[in-house]
Design a protein around this motif. Sequence first.
Motif, short mmCIF file in Angstrom:
data_model
loop_
_atom_site.label_atom_id
_atom_site.label_comp_id
_atom_site.label_asym_id
_atom_site.label_seq_id
_atom_site.Cartn_x
_atom_site.Cartn_y
_atom_site.Cartn_z
N LYS A 1 22.38 83.98 44.87
CA LYS A 1 23.12 82.73 44.89
C LYS A 1 22.16 81.57 45.06
CE LYS A 1 27.16 80.35 46.70
NZ LYS A 1 28.37 80.44 47.54
N ALA A 2 22.31 80.54 44.23
CA ALA A 2 21.46 79.36 44.28
C ALA A 2 22.21 78.21 44.95
CB ALA A 2 21.01 78.96 42.89
N TYR A 3 21.47 77.40 45.73
CA TYR A 3 22.05 76.29 46.47
C TYR A 3 21.26 75.01 46.15
CZ TYR A 3 24.13 80.03 49.28
OH TYR A 3 24.81 81.14 49.70
N LEU A 4 21.99 73.94 45.87
CA LEU A 4 21.36 72.64 45.66
C LEU A 4 21.26 71.91 47.00
CD1 LEU A 4 23.25 71.67 42.42
CD2 LEU A 4 20.76 71.79 42.60
N LEU A 5 20.07 71.44 47.32
CA LEU A 5 19.84 70.75 48.59
C LEU A 5 19.24 69.38 48.29
CD1 LEU A 5 19.78 70.76 51.69
CD2 LEU A 5 17.52 71.83 51.56
N ASP A 6 20.09 68.35 48.23
CA ASP A 6 19.61 66.99 47.96
C ASP A 6 19.04 66.37 49.22
OD1 ASP A 6 20.45 67.19 45.37
OD2 ASP A 6 22.33 66.10 45.67
N ASN A 7 17.88 65.74 49.08
CA ASN A 7 17.26 65.01 50.19
C ASN A 7 17.32 63.53 49.86
OD1 ASN A 7 15.15 63.65 51.78
ND2 ASN A 7 14.62 65.70 52.47
#
Length: 397
Positions: free
Chosen positions: A155-161
Amino acid sequence: MRLLALAKNGLNKLRSNQFELKSSDLEDSLKALPPGEWFFLKSASGSEVWLAFGNSLIDEKFGSIQVLKVMDPEEIKEFSIESHVIKILKLAMNKRERFQGYEKSGRLFYGLKDGLPGLIIDQFQNAVIIQINTAGVDKYRDLIKNEISRLTNKKAYLLDNQKYREKESLPTYTKDPLPDIQIEENGLRFHLRSEVMQKVGFYYDHRENRRQMKEILGRLSKKPKTGVDLFSYIGAWGISSLSAGVSWMSFVDQGDLSVEVKASLDLNGFSDRGEFIRSDVFKFLDDCIAKKNSFDLVLCDPPAFAKSLSQKSDALTGYTKLHRKVFKVSAPRALVAFSSCTHYIDHDEFQKNILDAAQKENRKAQLLYVGLQGWDHPVSNLNEKSNYIKSYFYILE
């Protein structure tokens, strides 16, 4: 896709291998294109063509155009951005699969060096975390997430900074709920709670340096009894040292990381060989100096001391202060590892800083090893911007 003309200065930059351009490097206007638009750049003669994307919202003092590759004339006719992105992701995976230990854990994608500036992807045992910081890549965030999940079978997760995305005026979307992360590096295991995660999770960039630390410790005729892992995070340096025969490690960090360090000790069978001390590292070192406490092994890997070139002088002052304290708490014949991830300080400056500190503290040091970043953070030469990790190991008299 649009075809934009390069100005002479822009063409000269590309020919000298500078792949970040400003809007003034074009004959045509970038403002006519929406942020993140992909296009082709051509020389005045039209004989040379490059693939690029740009963002007219970026301040002119920064580069607003990212140049990705030289285009073959035949390739242009049937070019698809989506197909290109998928191809680039597969190539990045193939690079990592060349090296044992990098196939399932590590930096899967390293921005410009893998062909898409602003894209960082880290792979863990149970998840993949994606960070995107450029508008041209952000347009394809869902494609990237889905393709990476398919390629890794995780599973891939997007982590915006938000801080990193401000330069490109990118929105910060609702965060994917991140899981706790399971990590493997050099045969060692780590656990990281999502709520204390830094950046995209784990600092894989020192993987080869930690491996070399184990090698050096294994070749010492007398193993260090006491060690300290300064700025420890979840304890990767210290756990690596314990696995090579160090008797006891103290892990020091100002973050709330006691759960992580305990898990690192337990997962690797070192439950009774270490402790976590929550403290500002400079204060911890001052207390050790006052009590005349010393260590046979000192591991010093602080966060970056400068976020911009204007902070370089203050960063060097900070390193001097830190390194002098490290020498003060290093026992006779101690092994000491100094590391830096500050982009704006090069290898020569960093080594000079260490040796100046040693001289001021009247310590003699023999250099054993000079380290760069791991092979999943590829570089071509020591002088390029993407080469930021420095690690120097010394044994003291």
